[in-house]
Design an enzyme around this catalytic site. Structure first.
Site, mmCIF file in Angstrom:
data_model
loop_
_atom_site.group_PDB
_atom_site.id
_atom_site.type_symbol
_atom_site.label_atom_id
_atom_site.label_comp_id
_atom_site.label_asym_id
_atom_site.label_seq_id
_atom_site.Cartn_x
_atom_site.Cartn_y
_atom_site.Cartn_z
ATOM 1 N N LYS A 277 -1.368 -3.335 2.484
ATOM 2 C CA LYS A 277 -0.499 -4.035 1.537
ATOM 3 C C LYS A 277 0.159 -5.220 2.231
ATOM 4 O O LYS A 277 0.486 -5.137 3.412
ATOM 5 C CB LYS A 277 0.595 -3.086 1.037
ATOM 6 C CG LYS A 277 0.119 -2.105 -0.014
ATOM 7 C CD LYS A 277 1.269 -1.296 -0.571
ATOM 8 C CE LYS A 277 0.813 -0.266 -1.582
ATOM 9 N NZ LYS A 277 0.334 -0.853 -2.839
ATOM 10 N N ARG A 351 -5.067 8.013 -7.078
ATOM 11 C CA ARG A 351 -6.026 8.636 -8.012
ATOM 12 C C ARG A 351 -6.974 9.583 -7.276
ATOM 13 O O ARG A 351 -7.488 10.523 -7.865
ATOM 14 C CB ARG A 351 -6.776 7.543 -8.781
ATOM 15 C CG ARG A 351 -7.634 6.669 -7.928
ATOM 16 C CD ARG A 351 -7.996 5.363 -8.609
ATOM 17 N NE ARG A 351 -6.856 4.443 -8.678
ATOM 18 C CZ ARG A 351 -6.894 3.242 -9.236
ATOM 19 N NH1 ARG A 351 -8.018 2.815 -9.783
ATOM 20 N NH2 ARG A 351 -5.840 2.470 -9.261
#
Ligand code: BES
Ligand code: ZN
Ligand code: ZN
Length: 499
Positions: A277, A351
């Protein structure tokens, strides 16, 4: 925190302040409670001055002579227009009162509550008490000397003036719920280096130890591998701390076959992995276990309130770290149910671990309703902002109930689509499915990925709390940072399940 009640007219115990609510009634500012004559004589001339407008959440401070009563400080609290009172407006007004009190370090408050005949009894009282309790929270564990310079402390005892003993009973239940929310907030707000998978496991153990109605199972790193939770194992590869897979089962109704299961994302820090990130995106990522925090807070509340439901939580917990051992974007791993997954972006890690958690629940725990809660996508924040949680749901009836619970608690959810076409976006050339395919509709595509691991037989709901679990600015009765979102909504939902 202690909650007590004082009957109207009864002698009051000394408190740091007395709170008197006022509202606008037929364009005139009036006290919203019946109080004794001497107090009335003191307050009414101030009201006539018209400085204080009794706007929702407005607070005015008065001193009074010690000889005249128990409390020397009086706070007038505005509730707004009497005809426009709602549960939510009462949350906001009484929340604003506590916000005013925190930096003053008041330990005890005697708080008058408008007579219940003047507004819908239970819903009005709920608003008052939730506003007080949800705002009465500070996270000061990481403060040093600055706390001495800018002291603040929470209110330790609140006495509600004019409520019945039944109403106090409800208020105490709401305190139990608030304590679960404080737990969830503390877990989100703590340092990521402290609140790691082992710490979440310890919290689960402490809750289970207190309640014989809870059965706890925790899989360690080796057991995670042995049990084929390969996606969780893959995400944890780069981390210096071990992952954990936590399953807590609460049995509150042995006669019922109903079994609600909630899977919570427990990424204790999300660096993004090899798809690291950037600055500006990474700093808040200790919040990425907020789904897990909600699960733990909920379990505590459900057990304390002895709800007559069967409810379980499943928490896949790991850090998503960047390291030479981190899983490599483009590689394929197989999930708990054997689906092979091309993991196209290491930052789409939530996920992956949820897929294992959901598939595990489907195979082993016989859910009749399966849900998951996760800080899953940045896109949901762009779509909805902090005003609502994203809801994706495979079952219209379930969606209706969850939306209703969201409206009642004001933890609002907004339903997003699960269009069949989203499945095409997840087609992989080398595996059964890919985990991520670009930014378009990414919250809904992420939910579609999760849906694959649940299938169509079990009603399933997904809460994307990336916009609501962690606030960069305080809102109304919610402090900045961790909110504990979802706990009130799901308690409301569980309480509404037919017995
Ligand atoms: N943990 C993040 C989602 C998130 C973003 C939570 C902002 C809270 C606030 C999640 O794992 C993530 O990184 N999602 C990416 C997916 C994509 C880049 C692969 C996203 O939504 O930006
Ligand atoms: Zn991520
Ligand atoms: Zn994440």
């Amino acid at each position: 925190m202690k909650l007590e009640r004082i009957e109207n007219g009864e002698d009051r115990k000394k408190a740091d302040a007395l709170v008197l609510p006022c509202w606008i009634d037929n364009k005139r500012i009036k006290l919203a409670v019946a109080i004794d004559q001497s107090l009335k004589g003191l307050i009414n001339p101030f009201l006539d001055l018209n400085d204080f407008k009794a706007k929702e959440g407005e607070v005015v401070f008065l001193y009074r002579d010690k000889a005249k009563g128990e409390e020397q400080r009086i706070l007038l609290l505005g509730l707004g227009d009497k005809t426009k009172l709602t549960t939510e407006s009462l949350r906001c007004s009484y929340g604003a009162l506590i916000k005013y009190c925190l930096p003053k370090k008041y330990a005890t408050l005697n708080i008058a509550v408008p007579p219940t005949s003047d507004f819908n009894t239970i819903e009005g009282l709920r608003g008052v008490v939730e506003g007080l309790l949800l705002t009465n929270y500070l996270f000061t564990d990481l403060k040093g000397k600055s706390l001495d310079e800018h002291p603040a402390s929470t209110v330790k005892e609140i006495r509600l003036i004019g409520v019945s003993s039944d109403e106090l009973h409800l208020a105490k239940r709401l305190l139990t719920v608030a304590e679960g929310i404080y737990l969830a907030r503390d877990l989100v707000n703590g340092n990521a280096d402290t609140i790691n998978p082992a710490y979440l496991s310890k919290v689960a153990q402490a809750i289970a130890k207190k309640h014989s109605t809870i059965e706890l199972k925790i899989l360690n790193k080796n057991e995670i591998l042995k049990n084929n939770l390969h996606l969780l194992a893959a995400v944890s590869r780069g981390a210096s701390v071990d992952p954990a897979f936590i399953v807590m089962k609460y049995k509150g109704n042995i006669k019922s076959k109903e079994h609600v299961i909630l899977v919570g994302k427990g990424v204790t820090y999300d660096t993004g992995g090899l798809n690291l990130k950037p600055t500006g995106g990474i700093e808040t990522m200790k919040c990425d276990m907020a789904g897990a925090a909600t699960c733990l807070g909920l379990m505590q509340v459900v057990a304390e309130l002895k709800l007559k439901v069967n409810f379980s939580v499943v928490i896949p917990a790991t850090e998503n770290a960047i390291d030479a051992r981190s899983f490599k974007p483009g590689d394929v791993y197989s999930s708990y149910d054997g689906t092979t997954v091309e993991m196209t972006n290491s930052d789409a890690e939530g996920r992956l671990i949820l897929a294992d958690g959901l598939a595990y629940a489907v195979k082993n725990l016989k859910p009749t309703i399966l849900m998951d809660i996760a800080t899953l996508t940045g896109a949901i924040d762009i779509a909805l902002g902090p005003e609502a949680t994203g809801l994706m749901c495979s079952d219209d009836q379930l969606a209706k109930k969850l939306i209703e619970s969201g409206n009642q608690t004001y933890e609002r959810v907004w339903r997003m689509p699960l269009f069949a076409e989203y499945k095409d976006r997840l087609k992989s050339d080398i595996a059964d499915i890919k985990s991520w395919n670009g930014r378009q509709g990414s919250s809904n595509v992420a939910a579609t990925f999760l849906h694959h691991f649940v299938g169509d037989k079990i009603p399933w709901a997904h809460f994307d709390i990336a916009s609501t679990a962690f606030l960069s600015e305080p809102r109304k009765y919610q402090p900045k940072y961790g909110t504990g979102v979802g706990i009130r909504l799901l308690i409301n939902f569980l309480e509404g399940l037919k017995k």
